[in-house]
Design an enzyme around this catalytic site. Sequence first.
Site, PDB file in Angstrom:
ATOM      1  N   CYS B  94      41.346  34.111  36.609  1.00 30.62           N
ATOM      2  CA  CYS B  94      41.100  33.563  37.940  1.00 30.62           C
ATOM      3  C   CYS B  94      40.804  32.064  37.915  1.00 30.62           C
ATOM      4  CB  CYS B  94      39.987  34.361  38.614  1.00 30.62           C
ATOM      5  SG  CYS B  94      39.962  34.171  40.394  1.00 30.62           S
ATOM      6  N   HIS B 190      40.685  40.610  37.789  1.00 31.34           N
ATOM      7  CA  HIS B 190      39.349  41.023  37.386  1.00 31.34           C
ATOM      8  C   HIS B 190      39.415  42.522  37.093  1.00 31.34           C
ATOM      9  CE1 HIS B 190      37.991  37.147  38.761  1.00 31.34           C
ATOM     10  NE2 HIS B 190      38.519  37.366  39.945  1.00 31.34           N
TER      11      HIS B 190
END
Lengths: 421, 240
Positions: B94, B190
């Site tokens: 991310c 994630h």
Amino acid sequence: MTLLGKFIQAVLRAFGRKGTALPGLVIEKLSPGYVHKSLAKLPYGIIIVTGTNGKTTTTRIISKLYSAAGLRVVTNARGSNFVRGVIASIVKHATCTGKLLYDIGVFELDEAHALHLVKLHRPTGVVVLNIARDQMDRFGEIDKVATLLSQIVATARDWVVLNTNDPRVAKMAEETQQRVLFFGHDKSLAHVYSNDDQLYNQSSAFFQLVKPTVCLTSIKCREVSIRILDKNYTTKTILDGTHNASNITAALTACVAQLPEVNVDLFVNVIQTITPAFGRGERIILSNGSVIRLQVVKNPSGFRHALRLLQEEAYSSVGFAINDNYADGRDVSWLWDIDFSRVNKKYPKIFCGGTRATDMAIRLKYDGVQIDGIDTKFSTFLAWFSTSHDKPAIIFCTYTAMLQLRGLLKQQVKALTKYGL
Amino acid sequence: MTFNLHIVHLYPREMNIYGDTGNRLILQKRMEWRNINVRISLVGMGDEVPLDSDIILGGGAQDAMQLAVEKDLKQKMKSLRRLSDDGVVMLMVCGMYQLFGQSFITGSHRRIEGLGILPVETCAGKTRFIGNTVYQTKWGTVVGYENHSGLTQLDDSAVAFGTVIKGAGNNGTDGTEGCIKNNVFGTYSHGPVLSKSPAFADELIRLALARRYDNDNTSLAPLDDRMELRAADVAKLRSR
């Protein structure tokens, strides 16, 4: 409008629904002024309880304490912490002509909904408990949450209660011209209340903006000592756990803020009679006599505090019921921000349930915890806890998992803690 | 023969909000279960990146923290580039994935230089991509969760980490997810990403061992991954 709301509630109940959301939704749309008009009739106005963790229990304690002092309290006791839930309470408790026969409202609201409500009606007092990482997919980043809460604090008409040990919350004192009362804990408890930042820092640095008016000084098994306005009090409590000790401290501060003329002993004496709120550590007694505790967990900080319950009492088995519905947060990554490595040293049986039972199982596996059963279906999962046992079982559950488990347990239940199903 | 690997976690305090710390624990355990000795270093603001790093990990953060880290990252640019050229295994998730790219263009059209390790460029998007993800990769299906508003474009030469089966991936339009260069892996996933993708986790370990002990034929003892694979199957069926 009240009549319409009552009609919808009656219809919903006839169909076996609880009727907390829909009446509010309809009234919100049809009559935007309803909330303000109704709440304006309360002579002492409304108190808002907000923050990441502890809202439901703190709201419950404040309501009980205000009641003990003789106020007639209206509250959103079902834990529907949306504006809709507040409207549902108004509708339910109002007379058919729309009169509210109450003195004060105590409402728990999450940050977004609290802001919505205070725009409709300014609160007398605001209690901000803490800010921790919460479901990022729903609430967004922690700094944005702090900004929202600051705006809520700014609308308080009379007083604000803030956590002196939470840097983001304590700083909100700058947002108001009204009286600010701080609650907090003694430095000796710093290791118990480390926040997310400190957890990763591996330190237990003690932060305190100012000396608190109400200060938690020690926690023993079901006993808390609290210093209120420089006088020390100790009380037993059924509300066990470090998180509840903090909730009690915050609630007592809201009493000192709202009812300074009332003798503090009165409030302290009532604390020991207060039972847990809906799914917040409540004990459900099954018909075979065994006891199951349900403890809601919503985020890493809340979960870490809840896990400490395992050190205070011996349990026959420990369950983890993890759902990923919207109200739980769709993202289950947060389970990796909690340390479970101490879980199974003492507990013979560990079970995982919920839509993400398998994610929970992997999480435990990597912390070296042996698991005795995994099932996404709650009927199977609950059966593992239903065998008769002299020690209680405890299930840590996400919000919708708690609702579903409670629904299922209703069928095998003998008694519930006073808070009815 | 004993094997030793050094895991370095970049900004564990600053970039850690989506459970990405789990990747570190997962790699550590999967190594220990195979009797590989693991050393872990936490590298934060102002710290040097160890030159003997075998696996470097990084995660996602809030916008404000990402800006703070970006400045510090400049000090680490030289060593991270060198380690990347040298084949050190890196997994960047991310926010750190974005910072490992060429540049990031903010909502106000300001251009922030990235580390330039991955051939990608990211610009701030208007909508946030939030939800469960499923990608097809060389190491099988990877399931996770994305939560980002950055739109990442791959250069013509770039190799994606996977193709999107469910979710938005790099930008929500071209069907690519993440980026790979040398042994550096960038992804938006994630979950943490390694929790339900044991084959990918093991590939990172295998690459690190192969490099450290100069043996391309390195293979790992198999582990019982039934629980991980079952969880992946459950996750695949969850709605976005």
